[in-house]
Design a protein around this motif. Structure first.
Motif, PDB file in Angstrom:
ATOM      1  N   ALA A 160       0.746  -1.247  -0.059  1.00  0.00           N
ATOM      2  CA  ALA A 160       0.163  -0.067  -0.022  1.00  0.00           C
ATOM      3  C   ALA A 160       0.906   1.319  -0.235  1.00  0.00           C
ATOM      4  O   ALA A 160       0.460   2.312  -0.828  1.00  0.00           O
ATOM      5  CB  ALA A 160      -0.923  -0.082   1.178  1.00  0.00           C
ATOM      6  N   ASP A 161       2.020   1.347   0.840  1.00  0.00           N
ATOM      7  CA  ASP A 161       2.981   2.438   0.587  1.00  0.00           C
ATOM      8  C   ASP A 161       3.284   2.574  -0.577  1.00  0.00           C
ATOM      9  O   ASP A 161       3.479   3.871  -0.995  1.00  0.00           O
ATOM     10  CB  ASP A 161       4.142   2.073   1.694  1.00  0.00           C
ATOM     11  N   GLU A 162       3.864   1.489  -1.293  1.00  0.00           N
ATOM     12  CA  GLU A 162       4.433   1.653  -2.633  1.00  0.00           C
ATOM     13  C   GLU A 162       3.252   2.146  -3.527  1.00  0.00           C
ATOM     14  O   GLU A 162       3.726   3.067  -4.403  1.00  0.00           O
ATOM     15  CB  GLU A 162       4.852   0.054  -3.292  1.00  0.00           C
ATOM     16  N   GLY A 163       2.170   1.853  -3.502  1.00  0.00           N
ATOM     17  CA  GLY A 163       0.898   2.101  -4.216  1.00  0.00           C
ATOM     18  C   GLY A 163       0.878   3.403  -4.170  1.00  0.00           C
ATOM     19  O   GLY A 163       0.504   4.286  -5.021  1.00  0.00           O
ATOM     20  N   ALA A 164       0.928   3.887  -3.053  1.00  0.00           N
ATOM     21  CA  ALA A 164       0.673   5.584  -2.526  1.00  0.00           C
ATOM     22  C   ALA A 164       1.499   6.116  -3.312  1.00  0.00           C
ATOM     23  O   ALA A 164       1.419   7.298  -3.995  1.00  0.00           O
ATOM     24  CB  ALA A 164       0.444   5.711  -1.048  1.00  0.00           C
ATOM     25  N   LYS A 165       2.948   5.941  -3.114  1.00  0.00           N
ATOM     26  CA  LYS A 165       3.882   6.632  -3.642  1.00  0.00           C
ATOM     27  C   LYS A 165       3.939   6.830  -5.328  1.00  0.00           C
ATOM     28  O   LYS A 165       4.128   7.562  -5.827  1.00  0.00           O
ATOM     29  CB  LYS A 165       5.283   6.026  -3.312  1.00  0.00           C
ATOM     30  N   ALA A 166       3.323   5.436  -5.889  1.00  0.00           N
ATOM     31  CA  ALA A 166       3.389   5.314  -7.279  1.00  0.00           C
ATOM     32  C   ALA A 166       2.098   5.932  -7.967  1.00  0.00           C
ATOM     33  O   ALA A 166       1.883   6.081  -9.108  1.00  0.00           O
ATOM     34  CB  ALA A 166       3.054   3.943  -7.610  1.00  0.00           C
ATOM     35  N   THR A 167       1.348   6.785  -7.117  1.00  0.00           N
ATOM     36  CA  THR A 167       0.205   7.869  -7.487  1.00  0.00           C
ATOM     37  C   THR A 167       0.919   8.979  -8.143  1.00  0.00           C
ATOM     38  O   THR A 167       0.281   9.652  -8.876  1.00  0.00           O
ATOM     39  CB  THR A 167      -0.967   8.141  -6.382  1.00  0.00           C
ATOM     40  N   ILE A 168       2.174   9.377  -7.511  1.00  0.00           N
ATOM     41  CA  ILE A 168       2.686  10.716  -7.975  1.00  0.00           C
ATOM     42  C   ILE A 168       2.803  11.147  -9.565  1.00  0.00           C
ATOM     43  O   ILE A 168       2.226  12.209  -9.597  1.00  0.00           O
ATOM     44  CB  ILE A 168       3.784  11.131  -7.277  1.00  0.00           C
ATOM     45  N   HIS A 187       1.576  14.919  -7.654  1.00  0.00           N
ATOM     46  CA  HIS A 187       1.313  15.014  -6.446  1.00  0.00           C
ATOM     47  C   HIS A 187       0.853  13.609  -6.183  1.00  0.00           C
ATOM     48  O   HIS A 187      -0.009  12.884  -6.678  1.00  0.00           O
ATOM     49  CB  HIS A 187      -0.071  16.142  -6.354  1.00  0.00           C
ATOM     50  N   GLN A 188       1.164  13.383  -4.581  1.00  0.00           N
ATOM     51  CA  GLN A 188       0.643  11.817  -4.058  1.00  0.00           C
ATOM     52  C   GLN A 188      -0.938  12.132  -3.822  1.00  0.00           C
ATOM     53  O   GLN A 188      -1.197  13.064  -3.300  1.00  0.00           O
ATOM     54  CB  GLN A 188       1.456  11.766  -3.061  1.00  0.00           C
ATOM     55  N   ASP A 189      -1.644  11.102  -4.176  1.00  0.00           N
ATOM     56  CA  ASP A 189      -2.984  11.183  -3.803  1.00  0.00           C
ATOM     57  C   ASP A 189      -3.293  11.134  -2.516  1.00  0.00           C
ATOM     58  O   ASP A 189      -2.649  10.135  -1.690  1.00  0.00           O
ATOM     59  CB  ASP A 189      -3.919   9.957  -4.533  1.00  0.00           C
ATOM     60  N   PRO A 190      -4.214  11.898  -1.981  1.00  0.00           N
ATOM     61  CA  PRO A 190      -4.412  11.727  -0.492  1.00  0.00           C
ATOM     62  C   PRO A 190      -5.028  10.673   0.110  1.00  0.00           C
ATOM     63  O   PRO A 190      -4.792  10.019   1.314  1.00  0.00           O
ATOM     64  CB  PRO A 190      -5.234  13.039  -0.270  1.00  0.00           C
ATOM     65  N   GLY A 191      -6.064  10.180  -0.538  1.00  0.00           N
ATOM     66  CA  GLY A 191      -6.938   8.806  -0.384  1.00  0.00           C
ATOM     67  C   GLY A 191      -5.875   7.750  -0.292  1.00  0.00           C
ATOM     68  O   GLY A 191      -5.984   6.899   0.735  1.00  0.00           O
ATOM     69  N   ALA A 192      -4.948   7.633  -1.313  1.00  0.00           N
ATOM     70  CA  ALA A 192      -3.986   6.440  -1.563  1.00  0.00           C
ATOM     71  C   ALA A 192      -3.228   6.424  -0.310  1.00  0.00           C
ATOM     72  O   ALA A 192      -2.535   5.422   0.311  1.00  0.00           O
ATOM     73  CB  ALA A 192      -3.251   6.471  -2.614  1.00  0.00           C
ATOM     74  N   THR A 193      -2.716   7.724   0.367  1.00  0.00           N
ATOM     75  CA  THR A 193      -1.979   7.777   1.298  1.00  0.00           C
ATOM     76  C   THR A 193      -2.489   7.516   2.610  1.00  0.00           C
ATOM     77  O   THR A 193      -2.071   6.810   3.456  1.00  0.00           O
ATOM     78  CB  THR A 193      -1.403   9.208   1.390  1.00  0.00           C
TER      79      THR A 193
END
Ligand code: ADP
Ligand code: MG
Length: 211
Positions: A160-168, A187-193
Motif C-alpha cells: 500500500a505504501d508503494e502504491g501510494a507513492k506510485a500515484t505521484i 502530487h501524491q493522492d491523499p486517499g491512497a496515502t
C-alpha cells in the motif's frame, strides 16, 4: 484477529490520522479541497469513541459499526468510500469471533470491491484504489505461500505504501482531483496515502504481543 484486535486497530487509526491530519490536508490542498485530514479525523475520532464504549461480540460487528459511523459522519468522497469498505469487510467476517488469515483476505477483497463498485474506480485512476488493490494482491500472495495473518498484513501494508507513492506521476481520472486534468500529475493522492496509513495501523496492531 479478534474483537480486541479490531478495536485496537480503530483506536490506532484514530491516533495515526490525528498525527497525519495536517499532512493529509496538505496533500489534498494540492489536488483537492484541503479537507481530507479533517474529514478522516472527524470520522475516525468518532469511530474510536464508539468502539471503546460499546461491546461487540465479533470483529465483524465492530467493523460494520465503524463503517456506519464513517458514512454518517464524514462528508466528501472518502466518507462513503471508507464507510463502505469497513462495512463490506465487517460483513465478510461474518459472525466468527476470531478471523483467520484467509478470512482477513476475504474481508480485504470485499473492501476493495466495495470501493471500486461505489467509486467506479480502477487501478491507475490515482485514488485510494491504487494503494488498496496492490495491498490485497500482496496479502493474497503472502497467505498463498503460507504466511501468518500478521506477516501477510505486513506485506499488504508495504504494498500500500508503494502504491501510494506510485500515484505521484499519475493523472487523476476520478474524484475532485480529476477536475485538474494534467495538473494533477506530480502530487501524491491523499486517499491512497490515508489507505496506506490505515493498513499500516493494522500491521502494527497485529505485530504487538498479546496483552
Ligand atoms: P473530497 O474529494 O470529496 O474532498 P476527500 O478529500 O476526503 O473527499 O477524499 C479524497 C480522496 O478520495 C481522493 O484522494 C481519492 O483517493 C478518493 N476518491 C475520490 N473519488 C474516488 C473514487 N471515485 N473512487 C475511489 N476513490 C476516490
Ligand atoms: Mg477533499
Amino acid at each position: 484477529m479478534d474483537t480486541t484486535n479490531a478495536r485496537s486497530w480503530v483506536v490506532e487509526i484514530a491516533r495515526v490520522v490525528e498525527e497525519n491530519k495536517d499532512y493529509l490536508t496538505h496533500l489534498d490542498s494540492a489536488i483537492g479541497d484541503a479537507d481530507h485530514g479533517v474529514n478522516l479525523s472527524r470520522g475516525f475520532s468518532q469511530a474510536a469513541a464508539l468502539v471503546t464504549t460499546t461491546d461487540y461480540a465479533t470483529p465483524g460487528a465492530l467493523l460494520t459499526a465503524v463503517g456506519n459511523t464513517l458514512i454518517s459522519k464524514v462528508g466528501g468522497a472518502s466518507g462513503p468510500l471508507y464507510g463502505t469498505a469497513f462495512r463490506k469487510a465487517g460483513k465478510a467476517m461474518g459472525d466468527t469471533p476470531e478471523v483467520d488469515a484467509a478470512g482477513l483476505g476475504r474481508a480485504l477483497e470485499e473492501a476493495l470491491t466495495g470501493v471500486t463498485t461505489l467509486g467506479a474506480s480502477a487501478v491507475g485512476d490515482k485514488t485510494m484504489v491504487d494503494a488498496l488493490d496492490p495491498a490485497v494482491a500482496a496479502y493474497r500472495a503472502a497467505v498463498g505461500s503460507g504466511a501468518s495473518l500478521a506477516d501477510a498484513m505486513a506485506d499488504a501494508a508495504a504494498a500500500a505504501d508503494e502504491g501510494a507513492k506510485a500515484t505521484i506521476p499519475l493523472q487523476a481520472l476520478k474524484g475532485r482531483a480529476s477536475y485538474l486534468g494534467p495538473r494533477s500529475v506530480g502530487h501524491q493522492d491523499p486517499g491512497a496515502t490515508s489507505t496506506a496509513l490505515l493498513l499500516g495501523a493494522l500491521r502494527d496492531v497485529l505485530a504487538r504481543p498479546p496483552a
